[in-house]
Design an enzyme around this catalytic site. Structure first.
Site, mmCIF file in Angstrom:
data_model
loop_
_atom_site.group_PDB
_atom_site.id
_atom_site.type_symbol
_atom_site.label_atom_id
_atom_site.label_comp_id
_atom_site.label_asym_id
_atom_site.label_seq_id
_atom_site.Cartn_x
_atom_site.Cartn_y
_atom_site.Cartn_z
ATOM 1 N N ASP A 8 0.831 -1.194 0.000
ATOM 2 C CA ASP A 8 0.000 0.000 0.000
ATOM 3 C C ASP A 8 0.874 1.257 0.000
ATOM 4 O O ASP A 8 1.663 1.450 -0.913
ATOM 5 C CB ASP A 8 -0.956 -0.071 1.200
ATOM 6 C CG ASP A 8 -2.045 0.972 1.188
ATOM 7 O OD1 ASP A 8 -3.077 0.753 0.545
ATOM 8 O OD2 ASP A 8 -1.860 2.030 1.842
ATOM 9 N N HIS A 47 -7.093 -7.111 0.983
ATOM 10 C CA HIS A 47 -6.029 -6.124 0.819
ATOM 11 C C HIS A 47 -4.867 -6.359 1.787
ATOM 12 O O HIS A 47 -3.715 -6.165 1.427
ATOM 13 C CB HIS A 47 -6.615 -4.732 1.038
ATOM 14 C CG HIS A 47 -5.638 -3.607 0.933
ATOM 15 N ND1 HIS A 47 -4.944 -3.321 -0.229
ATOM 16 C CD2 HIS A 47 -5.235 -2.684 1.848
ATOM 17 C CE1 HIS A 47 -4.168 -2.261 -0.036
ATOM 18 N NE2 HIS A 47 -4.324 -1.864 1.213
#
Length: 323
Positions: A107, A303
């Site tokens: 991320d 994620h």
């Protein structure tokens, strides 16, 4: 007490004027630096780091502006550019005795890793990116109603003042929202797009569908979740500054590299949810333009893959390090 990575030593390392990073260090062997994402700290790597430390020196810092690292003010918009944050990581590794190292980021940390690879190609030996697109391309693919999944990107891109006040008014609700919807069974980028297009999130009764949407409590257990929320609560201005940089100076840096034909010269592995199928773009092709020596893999977890599927992440990182 804030959770720590078991068996790792903690260091506070000066990396720039007025900025020191908190870093967990463990193991021995060729160095690997692991950079966390949002809204997390270095703790997201606790499973992966423990495995890699069996035969590597593993360095897992909190990025500047996050966790227990320093959070400098951002008067001119450059304190949280990925170029500045990447320079922090190079300085951290050197301070710990490593001139060259492999780098993996998730991320936000992946954006820092990409910039480190572009700016310091003789320093970064291998690079892994978990569930992100390069900044310039990310903005290019966020269009129409599918861009709603990235509402936070647009919120934190606004001029200083409003985003900080809005998020600071209810930080646990804001940051907790992403911990919930981005984990296994939640509404990640791909799943969110599918729902807005009218697809059912799961077969079965409404109760079963609601359960399918809920987060996996084993991936981010309560003490770790509490640590993430506490760290984010204390870092609203710097987290917003990090995101604001990605709508400004980071885009400028990416455009300059693209115009100059600069690419990531080291072996690169990308692990990603199947964003492209849901949002209508070819993620592997986007990445290949930046990374000629690329292995691009999609994963079935959410994620937070280093916490949801650590064995899969370790396998991919070990394969990368062997290239």
């Amino acid at each position: 007490m804030t959770p720590q990575i078991t068996g790792f030593e903690y260091h506070r390392v000066p990396v720039a004027e007025g900025v020191a990073l908190n870093a967990a260090v463990g193991g021995s062997g060729r160095p690997v630096v692991l950079l966390h994402g949002f809204p997390q700290t270095h703790l997201m790597w606790r499973h992966v780091a423990a495995d890699l430390a069996a035969d590597h020196t593993v360095i897992a810092p909190d990025l500047r502006g996050y966790g227990d690292s320093d959070k400098p003010a951002d008067p001119d918009g450059g304190a949280y550019s990925k170029r500045t944050m990447a320079a922090d990581i190079v300085a951290l590794a050197r301070a710990l005795g490593h001139e060259r190292f492999a780098l993996a980021g998730h991320d936000r940390g992946a954006l820092v890793a990409i910039r480190a690879g572009l700016d310091h190609p003789d320093t970064v030996t291998h690079l892994a990116s978990l569930d992100v697109l390069p900044t310039l391309d990310m903005w290019d693919v966020m269009r129409g109603t599918t861009a709603a999944v990235g509402f936070h990107l647009y919120l934190m891109a606004q001029p200083p003042g409003l985003p900080e006040r809005l998020i600071g008014a209810s930080p646990d609700a804001f940051f907790g929202h992403f911990l919930d919807i981005w984990s296994r069974g939640g509404q990640g980028p791909a799943r969110g797009a599918e729902r807005r297009e009218g697809a059912e999130p799961a077969a079965g009764t409404e109760r079963e569908r609601q359960q399918a949407r809920s987060r996996d409590p084993e991936a981010i257990p309560a003490p770790v979740r509490a640590a993430y929320l506490a760290a984010s609560r204390a870092a609203v201005p710097s987290i917003v500054a990090d995101y604001r940089a990605s709508a400004g100076i980071d885009v400028e840096h990416d455009r300059a590299d693209r115009a100059a034909g600069n690419t990531l010269r080291m072996p690169v592995t990308v692990l990603q949810q199947d964003w492209g199928a849901a949002l209508g773009f070819d993620a592997a092709a986007i990445w290949r333009a930046w990374a000629p020596d690329l292995r691009h893999e999609t994963v079935s977890c959410g994620h937070f893959m280093a916490e949801e599927a650590p064995a899969e992440v370790v396998k991919a990182l070990r394969a990368l390090l062997a290239r």
